[in-house]
Design a protein around this motif. Structure first.
Motif, short mmCIF file in Angstrom:
data_model
loop_
_atom_site.label_atom_id
_atom_site.label_comp_id
_atom_site.label_asym_id
_atom_site.label_seq_id
_atom_site.Cartn_x
_atom_site.Cartn_y
_atom_site.Cartn_z
N VAL A 1 0.84 -0.77 -0.08
CA VAL A 1 0.00 -0.06 0.06
C VAL A 1 1.00 1.06 0.25
O VAL A 1 0.50 2.27 -1.15
CB VAL A 1 -0.94 -0.03 0.87
N TYR B 1 -7.29 -0.68 -3.67
CA TYR B 1 -7.22 -2.07 -3.77
C TYR B 1 -8.01 -2.42 -4.99
O TYR B 1 -6.70 -3.62 -5.32
CB TYR B 1 -8.49 -2.06 -2.73
N VAL C 1 -7.27 -2.69 3.20
CA VAL C 1 -6.38 -1.15 2.97
C VAL C 1 -7.08 -0.35 3.86
O VAL C 1 -6.63 0.72 3.87
CB VAL C 1 -7.04 -1.42 1.16
#
Ligand SMILES: [Mn+2]
Ligand SMILES: [Mn+2]
Ligand SMILES: [Zn+2]
Ligand SMILES: [Zn+2]
Lengths: 135, 135
Positions: free
Chosen positions: A22, A39, A54
């Motif tokens: 991420v 995502y 996430v």
DNA sequence: TTATTTATTGTTATGATTACAAAGATATAG
DNA sequence: CTATATCTTTGTAATCATAACAATAAATAA
């Protein structure tokens, strides 16, 4: 260039595979993405990734000060790995969010009001971006 | 004091019973309410009022420039009948939103960037309000 | 290894907002 | 006045973002 897992450690965040992915996305795609955009970008190469992760990850990043959450978009939360003081512009037509760096530093100074303990400031502009003005 | 239906006419909005009631609430309760707060406040005396109508009404008010929508609250849209340039402070603890009037007028000047056609500016502060600092 | 903590996942619930069609009210032409 | 068109409100259902929560998995400590 600073690696995502090194950056995470600077903010006392343990770099799991998902967290690094991420953060890496945020560092390479400085477009103020939404949870869903992050995502959707990652799930093709991480098929077991959960959207819940996430959410959890970004909440943690914000809590630790590694990224800032933007409220400029009334619909979705958006995230910015650039935690320096800068403004944002949102195009009402295409929805894209651009950085506004040429602001006076005094914009981000706190007002004289002392009743509030102020942690952060958001300066947001709304209008139509260059490429949408042709329409 | 200016009546709600007079104010509405200034913005070319036909003052129906529901529209006047919503505007009257906004004028007398300058607390930047959400759709739900407005609906809950009015429905006891207007039992047939629909929340959809409150949505439609506020959308119309914003479109006509009679109120401004605030994006400071990531969860809900909030509305302000004070359309002058002023900032807002949101308390992370109690969620209340306060006006910040003592800002330099230059805060609301547009930046030099000419690529964007800017319509409006939002200056939002986040922190903890006086009464929540005791906790 | 075993126990404990931390991270991730999937499912489900909640709540805000939008879409849309039906019903009601209002204005206007004839 | 009466018919017709337009505006306004309503109710229902759909969508979508986010939160809650418990179960599984992984990492760490004892
Ligand atoms: Mn930015
Ligand atoms: Mn205000
Ligand atoms: Zn645009
Ligand atoms: Zn407070």
């Amino acid at each position: 260039m600073l690696q995502s897992h090194q950056y995470l450690r600077q903010f006392s965040i343990k770099p799991s595979v998902q967290r690094s992915a991420v953060m890496n996305f945020l560092m390479k795609n400085r477009i103020h993405p939404t949870i869903d955009e992050i995502y959707m970008a990652l799930v093709p190469t991480m098929p077991t990734l959960s959207k819940t992760t996430v959410y959890n990850t970004l909440d943690l990043f914000v809590e630790k000060g590694a990224v800032q959450a933007l409220v400029i978009d009334g619909r979705n939360a958006r995230y910015d790995v650039n935690i320096s003081a800068h403004g944002h512009f949102m195009c009402k037509s295409c929805g894209k969010i651009h950085d506004v760096f040429d602001l006076d530093a005094s914009m981000f100074k706190l007002p004289e009001t002392t009743d509030f303990k102020i942690d952060s400031v958001d300066v947001s502009y709304f209008g139509v971006c260059k490429s949408c003005q042709g329409n």
